[in-house]
Design a protein around this motif. Structure first.
Motif, PDB file in Angstrom:
ATOM      1  N   GLY A 175      46.967 -18.000   3.055  1.00  0.00           N
ATOM      2  CA  GLY A 175      45.622 -17.446   3.010  1.00  0.00           C
ATOM      3  C   GLY A 175      44.557 -18.415   3.481  1.00  0.00           C
ATOM      4  O   GLY A 175      43.368 -18.101   3.443  1.00  0.00           O
ATOM      5  N   GLY A 176      44.965 -19.605   3.909  1.00  0.00           N
ATOM      6  CA  GLY A 176      44.027 -20.591   4.437  1.00  0.00           C
ATOM      7  C   GLY A 176      43.447 -21.526   3.396  1.00  0.00           C
ATOM      8  O   GLY A 176      42.559 -22.329   3.697  1.00  0.00           O
ATOM      9  N   TYR A 177      43.962 -21.465   2.155  1.00  0.00           N
ATOM     10  CA  TYR A 177      43.446 -22.341   1.107  1.00  0.00           C
ATOM     11  C   TYR A 177      44.069 -23.734   1.213  1.00  0.00           C
ATOM     12  O   TYR A 177      45.247 -23.891   1.582  1.00  0.00           O
ATOM     13  CB  TYR A 177      43.731 -21.746  -0.272  1.00  0.00           C
ATOM     14  CG  TYR A 177      42.985 -20.461  -0.532  1.00  0.00           C
ATOM     15  CD1 TYR A 177      41.628 -20.467  -0.844  1.00  0.00           C
ATOM     16  CD2 TYR A 177      43.642 -19.228  -0.452  1.00  0.00           C
ATOM     17  CE1 TYR A 177      40.939 -19.289  -1.080  1.00  0.00           C
ATOM     18  CE2 TYR A 177      42.956 -18.039  -0.679  1.00  0.00           C
ATOM     19  CZ  TYR A 177      41.598 -18.090  -0.987  1.00  0.00           C
ATOM     20  OH  TYR A 177      40.923 -16.910  -1.207  1.00  0.00           O
ATOM     21  N   ARG A 178      43.267 -24.739   0.855  1.00  0.00           N
ATOM     22  CA  ARG A 178      43.741 -26.118   0.924  1.00  0.00           C
ATOM     23  C   ARG A 178      44.739 -26.407  -0.192  1.00  0.00           C
ATOM     24  O   ARG A 178      44.527 -26.019  -1.338  1.00  0.00           O
ATOM     25  CB  ARG A 178      42.548 -27.086   0.836  1.00  0.00           C
ATOM     26  CG  ARG A 178      41.712 -27.103   2.093  1.00  0.00           C
ATOM     27  CD  ARG A 178      40.444 -27.939   1.948  1.00  0.00           C
ATOM     28  NE  ARG A 178      39.361 -27.193   1.314  1.00  0.00           N
ATOM     29  CZ  ARG A 178      38.074 -27.514   1.385  1.00  0.00           C
ATOM     30  NH1 ARG A 178      37.706 -28.586   2.073  1.00  0.00           N
ATOM     31  NH2 ARG A 178      37.171 -26.779   0.784  1.00  0.00           N
ATOM     32  N   LEU A 179      45.783 -27.167   0.180  1.00  0.00           N
ATOM     33  CA  LEU A 179      46.810 -27.550  -0.772  1.00  0.00           C
ATOM     34  C   LEU A 179      47.013 -29.061  -0.712  1.00  0.00           C
ATOM     35  O   LEU A 179      46.875 -29.675   0.355  1.00  0.00           O
ATOM     36  CB  LEU A 179      48.132 -26.833  -0.457  1.00  0.00           C
ATOM     37  CG  LEU A 179      48.085 -25.296  -0.486  1.00  0.00           C
ATOM     38  CD1 LEU A 179      49.405 -24.720   0.010  1.00  0.00           C
ATOM     39  CD2 LEU A 179      47.774 -24.788  -1.904  1.00  0.00           C
ATOM     40  N   TYR A 180      47.365 -29.641  -1.857  1.00  0.00           N
ATOM     41  CA  TYR A 180      47.459 -31.106  -1.955  1.00  0.00           C
ATOM     42  C   TYR A 180      48.767 -31.485  -2.641  1.00  0.00           C
ATOM     43  O   TYR A 180      49.201 -30.821  -3.597  1.00  0.00           O
ATOM     44  CB  TYR A 180      46.272 -31.650  -2.752  1.00  0.00           C
ATOM     45  CG  TYR A 180      44.932 -31.275  -2.153  1.00  0.00           C
ATOM     46  CD1 TYR A 180      44.315 -32.093  -1.217  1.00  0.00           C
ATOM     47  CD2 TYR A 180      44.316 -30.075  -2.512  1.00  0.00           C
ATOM     48  CE1 TYR A 180      43.087 -31.745  -0.667  1.00  0.00           C
ATOM     49  CE2 TYR A 180      43.099 -29.716  -1.961  1.00  0.00           C
ATOM     50  CZ  TYR A 180      42.484 -30.554  -1.037  1.00  0.00           C
ATOM     51  OH  TYR A 180      41.294 -30.189  -0.482  1.00  0.00           O
ATOM     52  N   ASP A 181      49.373 -32.594  -2.175  1.00  0.00           N
ATOM     53  CA  ASP A 181      50.629 -33.051  -2.764  1.00  0.00           C
ATOM     54  C   ASP A 181      50.365 -34.150  -3.797  1.00  0.00           C
ATOM     55  O   ASP A 181      49.210 -34.464  -4.129  1.00  0.00           O
ATOM     56  CB  ASP A 181      51.590 -33.540  -1.677  1.00  0.00           C
ATOM     57  CG  ASP A 181      51.030 -34.706  -0.881  1.00  0.00           C
ATOM     58  OD1 ASP A 181      49.970 -35.270  -1.277  1.00  0.00           O
ATOM     59  OD2 ASP A 181      51.634 -35.066   0.147  1.00  0.00           O
ATOM     60  N   ALA A 182      51.444 -34.737  -4.344  1.00  0.00           N
ATOM     61  CA  ALA A 182      51.317 -35.753  -5.384  1.00  0.00           C
ATOM     62  C   ALA A 182      50.565 -36.979  -4.888  1.00  0.00           C
ATOM     63  O   ALA A 182      49.812 -37.612  -5.641  1.00  0.00           O
ATOM     64  CB  ALA A 182      52.711 -36.141  -5.894  1.00  0.00           C
ATOM     65  N   ALA A 183      50.754 -37.356  -3.614  1.00  0.00           N
ATOM     66  CA  ALA A 183      50.032 -38.500  -3.060  1.00  0.00           C
ATOM     67  C   ALA A 183      48.534 -38.227  -3.041  1.00  0.00           C
ATOM     68  O   ALA A 183      47.717 -39.120  -3.298  1.00  0.00           O
ATOM     69  CB  ALA A 183      50.542 -38.814  -1.655  1.00  0.00           C
TER      70      ALA A 183
END
Length: 300
Positions: free
Chosen positions: A41-49
């Motif tokens: 849907g174009g939303y920002r996603l972030y990982d553990a780093a």
């Protein structure tokens, strides 16, 4: 989050860290927290780093470090240690400024001041230490501009070298001295008079030192005793201080030379500097010198 089970949305980051969503989004918009990926849907996603980066970012901001420095740290253009050192210096300067403001406010609560005094004190308190020192430096530059070195121009270096800053935890007397000094160096007439003395010194005329100018205890005693400089008793004092054989013209020339470097405001300048630097006070010498000048010029 689709199938990205190891990634976090901004909302999940907010719940995980306790930071507002708008703050995380702002830092991400500024490029300080780039997203790891985007959802369908174009939303920002972030990982553990990114989570670790966010925690470091928050810690740096809580210490008051600006966004530009944070960016340099996160981009590894500088180290946390280097930025911390610079931040310590900045905090020291800020603490110094706050101490000055506190001292001024405490002084104001203990005594009454005029509206003009309040304005001047408030203006000075808002200046940094460097800006306050620049007031003295500008005064010295104007007074001694374009003059060659001479017997009297060494006073310029002394004026620049002697700090004109409030001590830590200043007394009311030191706050008053600080205020009076700022008013004094801003006075055009005082600057003109100091310039006259500097020009005379550059021309090779003998200038008294800035501290007690001469060994003139006899004149000081005569002044304290109320002896008029044009009296016969003054003649006796004068004959013990200068060659009695000097002619009237020679005595007047001596008086004129002394008058060039005699000014109560200049002496007051050094007294105020002494108060701010917590030096032992020295008794005023100029009134006694003025008495001596008047005695030399007197017609008897």
């Amino acid at each position: 989050m689709d199938d990205h089970t190891d990634l976090f949305s901004i909302g999940q980051l907010a719940r995980r860290t306790g930071l507002p969503v708008r703050t995380i989004r702002f830092w991400s918009d500024e490029g300080l927290l780039p997203p790891t990926a985007r959802s369908t849907g174009g939303y920002r996603l972030y990982d553990a780093a990114a989570v670790a980066r966010l925690e470091l970012l928050r810690s740096l901001r809580e210490m008051g470090i600006g966004l530009d420095d944070v960016r340099r740290i996160l981009d590894r253009q500088t180290s946390v240690r280097e930025v911390a050192r610079a931040h310590v210096r900045a905090l020291d300067a800020e603490i110094r400024t706050l101490r000055v403001r506190r001292a001024v406010l405490r002084s104001l609560t203990r005594r009454g001041v005029t509206t003009e005094e309040w304005r001047i004190m408030s203006d000075l308190a808002r200046l940094s230490a460097q800006e306050r020192q620049r007031i003295i430096d500008d005064f010295v530059t104007e007074v001694f501009a374009g003059l060659d070195d001479g017997p009297g121009t060494g006073i310029a270096q002394a004026m620049r070298a002697m700090p004109a800053e409030l001590p830590d935890e200043p007394t009311d007397e030191e706050v008053d001295a600080w205020l009076e000094l700022a008013e004094l160096v801003a006075d055009p007439d005082f600057r003109r008079r100091a310039r006259e003395m500097a020009v005379a010194g550059s021309a090779g005329e003998d200038a008294p030192p800035p501290e007690p100018m001469l060994s003139i205890e006899s004149a000081r005693s005569a002044l304290a005793a109320g002896i008029a400089p044009d009296s016969e008793r003054a003649r006796e004092v004068l004959d013990a201080m200068v060659d009695p054989a000097l002619s009237r013209a020679e005595r007047r020339r001596l008086a004129d030379g002394m008058a060039v470097f005699t000014d109560r405001r200049v002496e007051r300048y050094w007294q105020l500097i002494g108060v701010l630097n917590r030096q032992p006070p020295f008794p005023p010498a100029v009134p006694a010198v003025e008495w001596l000048i008047a005695a030399l010029r007197a017609d008897r």
